[in-house]
Design a protein around this motif. Sequence first.
Motif, PDB file in Angstrom:
ATOM      1  N   GLN A  28     -19.300  15.977  10.923  1.00  0.00           N
ATOM      2  CA  GLN A  28     -18.437  16.575   9.913  1.00  0.00           C
ATOM      3  C   GLN A  28     -19.067  17.839   9.358  1.00  0.00           C
ATOM      4  O   GLN A  28     -20.269  17.875   9.105  1.00  0.00           O
ATOM      5  CB  GLN A  28     -18.223  15.611   8.748  1.00  0.00           C
ATOM      6  CG  GLN A  28     -17.211  14.529   8.968  1.00  0.00           C
ATOM      7  CD  GLN A  28     -15.811  15.061   9.114  1.00  0.00           C
ATOM      8  OE1 GLN A  28     -15.223  14.872  10.154  1.00  0.00           O
ATOM      9  NE2 GLN A  28     -15.278  15.725   8.116  1.00  0.00           N
ATOM     10  N   ARG A  29     -18.238  18.856   9.144  1.00  0.00           N
ATOM     11  CA  ARG A  29     -18.708  20.085   8.502  1.00  0.00           C
ATOM     12  C   ARG A  29     -18.126  20.226   7.100  1.00  0.00           C
ATOM     13  O   ARG A  29     -18.608  21.019   6.308  1.00  0.00           O
ATOM     14  CB  ARG A  29     -18.328  21.296   9.343  1.00  0.00           C
ATOM     15  CG  ARG A  29     -19.031  21.284  10.686  1.00  0.00           C
ATOM     16  CD  ARG A  29     -18.795  22.556  11.369  1.00  0.00           C
ATOM     17  NE  ARG A  29     -20.106  23.216  11.419  1.00  0.00           N
ATOM     18  CZ  ARG A  29     -20.337  24.329  12.020  1.00  0.00           C
ATOM     19  NH1 ARG A  29     -19.359  24.962  12.606  1.00  0.00           N
ATOM     20  NH2 ARG A  29     -21.535  24.854  12.039  1.00  0.00           N
ATOM     21  N   THR A  30     -17.060  19.457   6.832  1.00  0.00           N
ATOM     22  CA  THR A  30     -16.449  19.475   5.500  1.00  0.00           C
ATOM     23  C   THR A  30     -16.297  18.039   5.011  1.00  0.00           C
ATOM     24  O   THR A  30     -16.070  17.128   5.811  1.00  0.00           O
ATOM     25  CB  THR A  30     -15.062  20.149   5.527  1.00  0.00           C
ATOM     26  OG1 THR A  30     -14.234  19.444   6.450  1.00  0.00           O
ATOM     27  CG2 THR A  30     -15.157  21.616   5.923  1.00  0.00           C
ATOM     28  N   PRO A  31     -16.415  17.817   3.701  1.00  0.00           N
ATOM     29  CA  PRO A  31     -16.224  16.477   3.165  1.00  0.00           C
ATOM     30  C   PRO A  31     -14.792  15.988   3.412  1.00  0.00           C
ATOM     31  O   PRO A  31     -13.840  16.758   3.280  1.00  0.00           O
ATOM     32  CB  PRO A  31     -16.489  16.633   1.669  1.00  0.00           C
ATOM     33  CG  PRO A  31     -17.299  17.876   1.545  1.00  0.00           C
ATOM     34  CD  PRO A  31     -16.838  18.766   2.661  1.00  0.00           C
ATOM     35  N   ASP A  32     -14.650  14.749   3.790  1.00  0.00           N
ATOM     36  CA  ASP A  32     -13.338  14.154   4.038  1.00  0.00           C
ATOM     37  C   ASP A  32     -13.188  12.933   3.136  1.00  0.00           C
ATOM     38  O   ASP A  32     -13.897  11.947   3.316  1.00  0.00           O
ATOM     39  CB  ASP A  32     -13.219  13.742   5.501  1.00  0.00           C
ATOM     40  CG  ASP A  32     -11.878  13.130   5.845  1.00  0.00           C
ATOM     41  OD1 ASP A  32     -11.038  12.931   4.939  1.00  0.00           O
ATOM     42  OD2 ASP A  32     -11.663  12.823   7.025  1.00  0.00           O
ATOM     43  N   TYR A  73     -23.274  14.722   8.645  1.00  0.00           N
ATOM     44  CA  TYR A  73     -22.641  15.769   7.846  1.00  0.00           C
ATOM     45  C   TYR A  73     -23.527  17.007   7.845  1.00  0.00           C
ATOM     46  O   TYR A  73     -24.699  16.952   7.497  1.00  0.00           O
ATOM     47  CB  TYR A  73     -22.423  15.267   6.413  1.00  0.00           C
ATOM     48  CG  TYR A  73     -21.848  16.313   5.502  1.00  0.00           C
ATOM     49  CD1 TYR A  73     -20.604  16.876   5.751  1.00  0.00           C
ATOM     50  CD2 TYR A  73     -22.545  16.733   4.384  1.00  0.00           C
ATOM     51  CE1 TYR A  73     -20.070  17.838   4.916  1.00  0.00           C
ATOM     52  CE2 TYR A  73     -22.021  17.692   3.530  1.00  0.00           C
ATOM     53  CZ  TYR A  73     -20.785  18.241   3.801  1.00  0.00           C
ATOM     54  OH  TYR A  73     -20.265  19.189   2.966  1.00  0.00           O
ATOM     55  N   GLY A  75     -22.350  20.095   6.448  1.00  0.00           N
ATOM     56  CA  GLY A  75     -21.699  21.079   5.594  1.00  0.00           C
ATOM     57  C   GLY A  75     -22.647  21.665   4.563  1.00  0.00           C
ATOM     58  O   GLY A  75     -23.746  21.177   4.345  1.00  0.00           O
ATOM     59  N   ARG A  76     -22.180  22.717   3.919  1.00  0.00           N
ATOM     60  CA  ARG A  76     -22.979  23.381   2.889  1.00  0.00           C
ATOM     61  C   ARG A  76     -22.843  22.687   1.535  1.00  0.00           C
ATOM     62  O   ARG A  76     -23.787  22.641   0.772  1.00  0.00           O
ATOM     63  CB  ARG A  76     -22.546  24.838   2.756  1.00  0.00           C
ATOM     64  CG  ARG A  76     -22.859  25.647   3.996  1.00  0.00           C
ATOM     65  CD  ARG A  76     -22.333  27.070   3.833  1.00  0.00           C
ATOM     66  NE  ARG A  76     -22.474  27.800   5.072  1.00  0.00           N
ATOM     67  CZ  ARG A  76     -23.352  28.762   5.253  1.00  0.00           C
ATOM     68  NH1 ARG A  76     -24.172  29.108   4.287  1.00  0.00           N
ATOM     69  NH2 ARG A  76     -23.426  29.379   6.405  1.00  0.00           N
ATOM     70  N   ARG A  77     -21.647  22.194   1.255  1.00  0.00           N
ATOM     71  CA  ARG A  77     -21.418  21.517  -0.023  1.00  0.00           C
ATOM     72  C   ARG A  77     -21.961  20.094   0.017  1.00  0.00           C
ATOM     73  O   ARG A  77     -22.109  19.506   1.089  1.00  0.00           O
ATOM     74  CB  ARG A  77     -19.924  21.457  -0.337  1.00  0.00           C
ATOM     75  CG  ARG A  77     -19.300  22.824  -0.521  1.00  0.00           C
ATOM     76  CD  ARG A  77     -17.843  22.728  -0.861  1.00  0.00           C
ATOM     77  NE  ARG A  77     -17.150  21.863   0.103  1.00  0.00           N
ATOM     78  CZ  ARG A  77     -15.875  21.557   0.039  1.00  0.00           C
ATOM     79  NH1 ARG A  77     -15.127  22.003  -0.933  1.00  0.00           N
ATOM     80  NH2 ARG A  77     -15.318  20.790   0.945  1.00  0.00           N
ATOM     81  N   TRP A  79     -21.963  16.143  -0.177  1.00  0.00           N
ATOM     82  CA  TRP A  79     -20.982  15.128   0.224  1.00  0.00           C
ATOM     83  C   TRP A  79     -20.611  14.313  -1.006  1.00  0.00           C
ATOM     84  O   TRP A  79     -21.454  13.662  -1.601  1.00  0.00           O
ATOM     85  CB  TRP A  79     -21.566  14.213   1.302  1.00  0.00           C
ATOM     86  CG  TRP A  79     -20.577  13.206   1.796  1.00  0.00           C
ATOM     87  CD1 TRP A  79     -20.358  11.962   1.293  1.00  0.00           C
ATOM     88  CD2 TRP A  79     -19.653  13.379   2.856  1.00  0.00           C
ATOM     89  NE1 TRP A  79     -19.356  11.341   1.984  1.00  0.00           N
ATOM     90  CE2 TRP A  79     -18.898  12.194   2.948  1.00  0.00           C
ATOM     91  CE3 TRP A  79     -19.384  14.421   3.739  1.00  0.00           C
ATOM     92  CZ2 TRP A  79     -17.898  12.009   3.896  1.00  0.00           C
ATOM     93  CZ3 TRP A  79     -18.390  14.238   4.672  1.00  0.00           C
ATOM     94  CH2 TRP A  79     -17.661  13.043   4.745  1.00  0.00           C
TER      95      TRP A  79
END
Length: 97
Positions: A28-32, A73, A75-77, A79
């Motif tokens: 994952q690159r973005t939170p889901d 994960y 991503g930058r943000r 989780w």
Amino acid sequence: MDIGGRSSDDSAGQAHDALFRHVLMEHQRTPDPLMAFRMLSYQVQIWRRHLHEVRRRGLTPRPLPPIIPLVIYQGRRRWTPATDLAARRLPRHRIES
């Protein structure tokens, strides 16, 4: 020799069931927010396929194989979604008569 409670004269497919495991990986690159639910649905699909194969081959049903779900994960943000379904609050639906 006994493998997981079964004798070594079982068919190869049945003898190896005791050692059979799944690792389910999702990148994952973005939170889901529904990731826990999605992982559960993937697990159910794997178990359904397993049960279909057991029936197709005429094997004795055994406990479902364990699945180790991993979400990687990148991503930058941070989780923030729930990591399990028990922590996930689903929207309430009103039942109207």
